[in-house]
Enzyme design. Structure first.
Site, PDB file in Angstrom:
ATOM      1  N   TYR A   9     -29.058  -9.832   6.850  1.00 31.55           N
ATOM      2  CA  TYR A   9     -29.062  -8.971   5.663  1.00 31.55           C
ATOM      3  C   TYR A   9     -29.533  -7.581   6.083  1.00 31.55           C
ATOM      4  CZ  TYR A   9     -29.524  -8.109   0.628  1.00 31.55           C
ATOM      5  OH  TYR A   9     -29.375  -7.649  -0.659  1.00 31.55           O
ATOM      6  N   TYR A  56     -21.137  -4.237   0.371  1.00 29.02           N
ATOM      7  CA  TYR A  56     -22.457  -4.664  -0.084  1.00 29.02           C
ATOM      8  C   TYR A  56     -22.306  -5.648  -1.223  1.00 29.02           C
ATOM      9  CZ  TYR A  56     -27.326  -4.324  -1.727  1.00 29.02           C
ATOM     10  OH  TYR A  56     -28.619  -4.599  -2.099  1.00 29.02           O
TER      11      TYR A  56
END
Lengths: 395, 130
Positions: A294, A344
């Site tokens: 991440y 994203y």
């Protein structure tokens, strides 16, 4: 933090696989709600798997900043007689948590196929990406902080990164090395929103957002949706995609949000959830072929690398500027370009790229050895962490 | 970037006291430990037994960032300073450091709590350099 490994992690072996992946159009895609993106993502995942929509009997939904994906997605999809249905929210750790929850339900035999979907649509025409994540009305303690000038995630993560810089001598150029390496991967990824090659000078000259972060240290903001379908390994083997087996997982929620925490900015939940997930999978860090972390900010990658143990604590900066990253590097990290350069979709970004790599469907960016993959999720300000270990074989 | 803050039951008392120039803290009488405004109870002590008191207003920078806005019509980029302050009583707090020269802000810099009046008359705590 204590080590997250318990006897459960060494005793329990997951029995589930990811059989479908649906990715909608991403980025500046306007005129559609998050629910519409979510609906499309689930349908695409079912088609991808070769699974009739009616075979899906579990649905886990997750909305992002626009918080617009709810239980009525069932109705939108026309799904009847579900045995699992819930909204889940662990912020950036949600995708990993959804796969874990779905895997447990599948392994328990209470459900056959669970669609896990995330969708978000914060971008609006003529509104900046930053404004889409801040502004408006707010209450509670975070609203109070916003009214006192602490707006959105950028300053909070910048405060964390500053501590790492001051404790370990980490540099902004080292953050830049991460951005440059990931852009090199993105150049090979047709799904990526940012594919123009980037140099360290490009990073240095990008505008400040919240020091020590420049624009190129910060993830994109995207509209879109991603869904994965979790089923049994046996059912997955009968479907049309190579199964991606769920081998291990861990979560860590340290619980220090908005309170004094001496290690703020210096340690993340990866310290706990990484060893737990690896133990469950029965593998070591050195066995991992592909790493999808991440990366809401470059710094998030750096601290995660340290906390998973790819380098020692405090040596993340030296590690990332050593040439270890990027397509020619020794560590195959964020091979799609990540949230910084590709798209994203919170925790679905690293998860989706891991699935593509595990299947061997990554085209130009395909990593040759891709049997074992590690996927991280991170939410809050290092407050929530998830880890998945995925593999091409059932054990 | 405008934000409209609305106090809720969790924050109302704190905001009311901020309007009087007080930053509310809580002390757990069973341990003597001081907690931030959001921690109205502890594992040892129910809310009604906690001892509320006002912070001295002194704090120290734990970490800081300079937040840059977009350049205005004259090409001037607005910049604000945001910090984590360690209150002298122990808890940390997060707020803008108002009217601060960024060159003057370092980890360890002395801060004072001040109170920003919002458009609707509510007050929220911010920092200034001491």
């Amino acid at each position: 933090m204590d080590g997250g490994v318990t006897s459960v992690h060494t005793r329990y072996h997951p029995h589930a696989a990811i059989a479908g992946l649906g990715i909608t159009e991403m980025g500046k895609v306007y005129g559609r709600t998050a629910t519409q993106f979510a609906d499309e993502a689930v349908r695409l995942a079912a088609v991808d798997a070769g699974l009739a929509l009616s075979e899906i009997d579990g649905l886990l939904v997750s909305g992002g900043i626009s918080d617009d994906v709810h239980l009525d997605l069932q109705r939108s999809l026309g799904l009847k007689d579900l045995h699992v249905l819930a909204e889940m929210q662990s912020f950036g750790a949600t995708a990993g948590a959804m796969v874990q929850t779905a895997s447990l339900a599948v392994a328990a035999g209470v459900v056959n196929a669970v669609a896990c979907v995330f969708a978000d649509a914060p971008l609006r025409e003529s509104v900046s990406a930053g404004a889409s994540y801040t502004g408006g009305s707010a209450s509670g303690w975070m609203g109070l902080l916003a009214a006192a000038g602490v707006l959105g995630a950028n300053p909070l993560y910048a405060l964390a990164a500053r501590r790492h810089i001051e404790r370990y001598g980490t540099t902004t150029d080292q953050f830049g090395a991460i951005a440059v390496a990931q852009r090199a991967w993105a150049a090979l990824n047709p799904l990526a929103q940012q594919r123009t090659p980037m140099t360290l000078d490009d990073h240095r000259s990008s505008r400040w957002i919240a020091e020590p972060f420049r624009l190129l240290d910060c993830c994109l903001v995207s509209n879109g949706g991603i869904a994965v379908i979790v089923t049994s390994p046996e059912r997955a083997a009968d479907l049309q995609q190579p199964p991606v087996h769920v081998l291990g997982w861990g979560q860590a929620h340290p619980g220090h949000f908005l309170e004094r925490f001496e290690e703020f900015g210096l340690v993340s939940g990866a310290v706990d959830s990484g060893p737990a997930a690896l133990a469950m999978a029965g593998v070591s860090l050195s066995d991992i072929d592909v790493v999808e972390l991440y990366d809401c900010y470059t710094y998030t990658v750096l601290i995660s690398l340290e906390d998973y143990g790819f380098c020692a604590k405090g040596e993340g900066g030296a590690f990332v500027e050593s040439g270890a990253l990027g397509p020619g590097g020794s560590l195959k990290l964020n091979t799609g370009g990540g949230q910084l350069s590709s798209y994203y979709m919170w925790g679905m970004t690293p998860l989706s790229e891991a699935i593509i790599q595990a299947r061997g469907q990554a085209g130009e960016r395909q990593v040759a050895d891709h049997e074992l993959l590690l996927v991280s999720g991170n939410g809050g300000v290092l407050d929530h962490h998830s880890t998945l270990v995925l593999g091409t074989h059932p054990s | 970037m405008s934000i409209t803050f609305r106090a809720d039951p969790a924050t109302q008392e704190f905001v009311d006291l901020a309007g009087r120039g007080e930053f509310l803290l809580h002390r757990d009488p069973s341990t003597g430990r001081v907690y931030g405004p959001q921690d109205t109870r502890t594992e040892h002590t129910p809310a009604e037994a906690m001892l509320p008191f006002a912070a001295s207003g002194r704090a120290t920078v734990v970490s800081f960032t300079f937040v840059h806005g977009r350049p205005d019509a004259n090409g001037v980029t607005p910049r604000s300073v945001v910090a984590i302050g360690e209150l002298d009583e122990g808890p940390w707090w997060w707020a803008e450091v108002e009217d601060a020269d960024p060159d003057e802000v370092k980890t360890g810099s002395a801060l004072r709590i001040a109170f920003r009046e919002l458009n609707d008359g509510q007050h929220v705590p911010v920092f200034t350099l001491a």
